[in-house]
Design an enzyme around this catalytic site. Sequence first.
Site, PDB file in Angstrom:
ATOM      1  N   LYS A  36      -8.126   9.382  13.932  1.00  0.00           N
ATOM      2  CA  LYS A  36      -7.433  10.201  12.928  1.00  0.00           C
ATOM      3  C   LYS A  36      -7.508  11.676  13.338  1.00  0.00           C
ATOM      4  O   LYS A  36      -6.542  12.428  13.180  1.00  0.00           O
ATOM      5  CB  LYS A  36      -8.048   9.999  11.541  1.00  0.00           C
ATOM      6  CG  LYS A  36      -7.897   8.590  10.995  1.00  0.00           C
ATOM      7  CD  LYS A  36      -6.449   8.144  10.893  1.00  0.00           C
ATOM      8  CE  LYS A  36      -6.318   6.829  10.148  1.00  0.00           C
ATOM      9  NZ  LYS A  36      -4.941   6.329  10.104  1.00  0.00           N
TER      10      LYS A  36
ATOM     11  N   GLY B  92       0.785  -1.225   0.000  1.00  0.00           N
ATOM     12  CA  GLY B  92       0.000   0.000   0.000  1.00  0.00           C
ATOM     13  C   GLY B  92       0.816   1.273   0.000  1.00  0.00           C
ATOM     14  O   GLY B  92       1.837   1.389  -0.689  1.00  0.00           O
TER      15      GLY B  92
ATOM     16  N   TYR C 267     -16.914   3.619  10.551  1.00  0.00           N
ATOM     17  CA  TYR C 267     -15.563   4.167  10.653  1.00  0.00           C
ATOM     18  C   TYR C 267     -15.371   5.076  11.869  1.00  0.00           C
ATOM     19  O   TYR C 267     -14.352   5.718  12.007  1.00  0.00           O
ATOM     20  CB  TYR C 267     -15.249   4.934   9.362  1.00  0.00           C
ATOM     21  CG  TYR C 267     -13.778   5.134   9.075  1.00  0.00           C
ATOM     22  CD1 TYR C 267     -12.980   4.076   8.644  1.00  0.00           C
ATOM     23  CD2 TYR C 267     -13.189   6.390   9.198  1.00  0.00           C
ATOM     24  CE1 TYR C 267     -11.637   4.259   8.362  1.00  0.00           C
ATOM     25  CE2 TYR C 267     -11.843   6.582   8.915  1.00  0.00           C
ATOM     26  CZ  TYR C 267     -11.075   5.509   8.499  1.00  0.00           C
ATOM     27  OH  TYR C 267      -9.756   5.698   8.212  1.00  0.00           O
TER      28      TYR C 267
ATOM     29  N   THR D 202      -6.357   0.168  -1.125  1.00  0.00           N
ATOM     30  CA  THR D 202      -5.326  -0.616  -0.442  1.00  0.00           C
ATOM     31  C   THR D 202      -5.936  -1.876   0.161  1.00  0.00           C
ATOM     32  O   THR D 202      -7.159  -2.024   0.222  1.00  0.00           O
ATOM     33  CB  THR D 202      -4.691   0.194   0.709  1.00  0.00           C
ATOM     34  OG1 THR D 202      -5.725   0.478   1.681  1.00  0.00           O
ATOM     35  CG2 THR D 202      -4.087   1.504   0.217  1.00  0.00           C
TER      36      THR D 202
END
Length: 259
Positions: free
Chosen positions: A168, A18, A161, A199
């Site tokens: 993040k 990736g 998520y 990825t």
Amino acid sequence: MNSFMKGKTLVISGGTKGIGKECVYKFAQNGVNVAFTYNSNADVANDICSDVETKFGVKCKAYPFNILEPEKYSELFEEIDKDFDRVDFFISNAMIYGRAVVGGYGKFMKLKPRGLNNIYTATVNAFVCGAQQAAKRMQKVGGGAIVSLSSTGNLVYIENYSGHGTNKAAVEAMVRYAATELGEFNIRVNAVSGGPIDTDALKAFTNYEEVKQKTTELSPLNRMGQPEDLAQSCYFLCTQDASWVTGHTLIVDGGTTFR
């Protein structure tokens, strides 16, 4: 080849596939020696090193490392010290998926502390521990650049998520704190925030095909993001061209976040 970069050393976590693998090649082709970590596949890691050394004439070495044990970054860097005489760049890239994120990947009402804690460990703690070790070495050579990978999942809603997205956001805040305190040593710290990138980590998502189709539809450029799109941005932030960029999150999302 970039003469400013030649002979310097990059340390990057997660270099076998990736975005990490693309970073290894991007830096190496510009004369940068590379030390990268891998989780389990030593053969793949060593094959990458051999290929990089043959193609670009730089030094490359891979080290096993468990990103869920970030306190062991100090031992890792001691090993790197034996093989490389300097550290100029550090990219915090490795991430976890699969069993380790159970309880952290899913709907809000299904979240569990263990999964959330694992994502925090692999995202924020790993960035802190790795960047601390890198910064100590950068001070000896007059400065350097640190980059954390992030994602736009802290800006827009992505199904299942929430655990990743909040971490993040946390790592981007930590980047700003690190940049503010490390600037006196001529060390710049930034984040690269990617929209959905094609990825293995994304393929691990249960709704991968749906995400891929939606991302392509959302992007004015009408395509999915590729690992090299983020690697090029990580590289830019480490060059002299970005010498006055610090404490910043560079969003590389093909225009999807605005839509």
